[in-house]
Design a protein around this motif. Structure first.
Motif, mmCIF file in Angstrom:
data_model
loop_
_atom_site.group_PDB
_atom_site.id
_atom_site.type_symbol
_atom_site.label_atom_id
_atom_site.label_comp_id
_atom_site.label_asym_id
_atom_site.label_seq_id
_atom_site.Cartn_x
_atom_site.Cartn_y
_atom_site.Cartn_z
ATOM 1 N N UNK A 14 0.799 -1.218 0.000
ATOM 2 C CA UNK A 14 0.000 0.000 0.000
ATOM 3 C C UNK A 14 0.840 1.281 0.000
ATOM 4 N N UNK A 15 1.989 1.239 0.670
ATOM 5 C CA UNK A 15 2.802 2.442 0.828
ATOM 6 C C UNK A 15 4.064 2.429 -0.018
ATOM 7 N N UNK A 16 4.423 1.269 -0.523
ATOM 8 C CA UNK A 16 5.652 1.167 -1.289
ATOM 9 C C UNK A 16 6.795 0.659 -0.427
ATOM 10 N N UNK A 17 7.836 0.130 -1.059
ATOM 11 C CA UNK A 17 8.960 -0.435 -0.290
ATOM 12 C C UNK A 17 9.885 0.640 0.267
ATOM 13 N N UNK A 18 10.356 0.395 1.486
ATOM 14 C CA UNK A 18 11.442 1.159 2.090
ATOM 15 C C UNK A 18 12.389 0.158 2.725
ATOM 16 N N UNK A 19 13.576 0.618 3.073
ATOM 17 C CA UNK A 19 14.544 -0.285 3.703
ATOM 18 C C UNK A 19 13.986 -0.846 5.004
ATOM 19 N N UNK A 20 13.338 -0.001 5.794
ATOM 20 C CA UNK A 20 12.792 -0.461 7.063
ATOM 21 C C UNK A 20 11.684 -1.478 6.892
ATOM 22 N N UNK A 21 10.791 -1.254 5.942
ATOM 23 C CA UNK A 21 9.695 -2.202 5.731
ATOM 24 C C UNK A 21 10.207 -3.537 5.202
ATOM 25 N N UNK A 22 11.147 -3.490 4.266
ATOM 26 C CA UNK A 22 11.686 -4.738 3.720
ATOM 27 C C UNK A 22 12.463 -5.508 4.792
ATOM 28 N N UNK A 40 15.798 -13.779 2.962
ATOM 29 C CA UNK A 40 17.064 -13.284 2.414
ATOM 30 C C UNK A 40 16.811 -12.292 1.291
ATOM 31 N N UNK A 41 15.830 -12.590 0.439
ATOM 32 C CA UNK A 41 15.503 -11.666 -0.647
ATOM 33 C C UNK A 41 15.011 -10.331 -0.102
ATOM 34 N N UNK A 42 14.220 -10.363 0.990
ATOM 35 C CA UNK A 42 13.736 -9.116 1.594
ATOM 36 C C UNK A 42 14.889 -8.299 2.161
ATOM 37 N N UNK A 43 15.843 -8.962 2.801
ATOM 38 C CA UNK A 43 17.006 -8.238 3.341
ATOM 39 C C UNK A 43 17.859 -7.652 2.211
ATOM 40 N N UNK A 44 17.978 -8.373 1.133
ATOM 41 C CA UNK A 44 18.740 -7.850 -0.004
ATOM 42 C C UNK A 44 18.047 -6.636 -0.618
ATOM 43 N N UNK A 45 16.725 -6.661 -0.692
ATOM 44 C CA UNK A 45 16.000 -5.492 -1.181
ATOM 45 C C UNK A 45 16.184 -4.311 -0.238
ATOM 46 N N UNK A 46 16.224 -4.591 1.067
ATOM 47 C CA UNK A 46 16.447 -3.517 2.035
ATOM 48 C C UNK A 46 17.814 -2.878 1.827
ATOM 49 N N UNK A 47 18.846 -3.709 1.612
ATOM 50 C CA UNK A 47 20.186 -3.167 1.390
ATOM 51 C C UNK A 47 20.284 -2.414 0.076
ATOM 52 N N UNK A 48 19.505 -2.804 -0.907
ATOM 53 C CA UNK A 48 19.505 -2.058 -2.164
ATOM 54 C C UNK A 48 18.966 -0.649 -1.959
#
Length: 369
Positions: A180-188, A208-216
């Protein structure tokens, strides 16, 4: 026990609460005044003995406090005036007869013992500071049922689910917040942590994929980096895990709240299976008396130290010795053991790195060599 009997007991307690003070003749505050002045006199004497105040100051304070103590004692001897006795009798009559009668009439007129308990919806409408965490969660959940597209509500409740050990609900909440709000490092990163907790600590491919998206989105995010280190460790990549943990520890700002967790992870990775074995014999320790237990432990650690002088190439033993001295609170001997281990294993770069990582994880080294 009938409801009427409960009310009678409650009424008797209320009446006694009124009559008990009336049965005492001493004025209300005088006993406490005497105790206060006596305590102050004792405190003045203690301060004089400790040298916190001089003899003259102590004597002056004692004279003044003694004067007040005598005055309070004289007041305590006084009894209530005769008019006060009459007033006490009136209050006693009211407490014994009028209060029960008025209470009974009022309850017969207004009381409804047949009413059910207050429903949950009414309790949820109470101010937030009067509710417990479960009620607050229920309140937010009720609102989210009415407005399932409230991204802010999902984001607010997601970390609460994590703290209250509801990781699967946290997965749903973080997923909805991201949708609903879009991805952010904190949410991922929050989604990855919730997925990991749902898997009982295992960093799944989805996590692991979520953590990698957060680091991106934020290359320096400690939470995502830490869990990627755990993922590497769980997959058998001890070198990769140690690298991540080492960087977290050395790059941590002062008083970072997660520094101790990163240090512990680095130390555990550096120890490996061979370094985690106990440095003492559990059976020998169990046979020792409580008074001799510490001496027994030190004796066994010293025995390990003596053995390593004959077999200095035993990396697992060297790591156990360093950790044992650190756990005993002897930082100097831990550092000395690490220095000896480095010298003995100087031709094995990987072993030296593990010794340095262990020292860093134990808080006995400021940074990598």
């Amino acid at each position: 026990m009938s409801l009427g009997l409960v009310f009678i007991i409650m009424l008797a307690g209320a009446v006694m609460a009124v009559l008990w003070p009336l049965s005492r003749r001493r004025l209300a505050g005088e006993g406490s005044d005497l105790a206060v002045y006596r305590d102050q006199l004792d405190e003045v004497e203690r301060d004089r003995v400790r040298g916190m105040i001089g003899d003259k100051e102590a004597e002056a304070a004692s004279v003044e406090l003694s004067r007040r103590l005598l005055a309070a004692a004289e007041r305590a001897k006084a009894v209530a005036p005769e008019g006060g006795k009459g007033r006490r009798r009136v209050v006693a009559i009211i407490a014994l007869f009028v209060l029960p009668l008025v209470s009974a009439v009022a309850y017969m007129e207004l009381g409804r013992p047949d009413l059910p308990d207050q429903p949950l919806s009414a309790r949820l409408s109470a101010p937030a500071d009067q509710q417990d965490i479960a009620v607050l969660i229920g309140r937010v959940e009720a609102e989210l049922q009415k407005r399932p597209d409230d991204g802010q509500g999902w984001e607010a409740i997601a970390p609460v689910y994590l703290r209250t050990d509801r990781p699967q609900d946290a997965v749903k909440a973080y997923s909805n917040a991201i949708r609903l709000l879009g991805p952010t490092a904190g949410r991922e990163a929050g989604l990855g942590e919730a997925l990991t907790m749902s898997a009982e600590g295992m960093v799944t491919p989805e996590a692991k994929a979520a953590f990698q998206r957060a680091l991106a989105l934020d290359q320096g995010m400690p939470l995502a980096r830490f869990y990627l280190g755990r993922a590497a460790d769980q997959s058998g990549d001890r070198v990769g895990a140690a690298t991540i943990y080492r960087e977290l520890v050395t790059e941590a700002p002062p008083n970072a709240p997660w520094i101790e967790v990163a240090r512990q992870a680095l130390a555990e990775t550096a120890l490996g299976e061979e370094g985690r074995a106990p440095a003492v014999d559990p059976q020998a320790l169990a046979a020792a008396t409580p008074e001799n237990r510490l001496a027994t432990i030190r004796g066994m650690v010293e025995g390990l130290e003596a053995r390593l002088k004959e077999t200095p190439g035993d990396l697992g033993g060297q790591l156990r010795l360093v950790r044992a001295w650190a756990m005993l609170g002897d930082a100097d001997r831990a550092k000395a053991a690490a220095a000896s281990a480095r010298a003995a294993l100087k031709d094995d770069a990987a072993a030296v790195r593990r010794i340095d990582d262990l020292m860093l994880g134990l808080g006995l080294r400021d940074g990598p060599a």
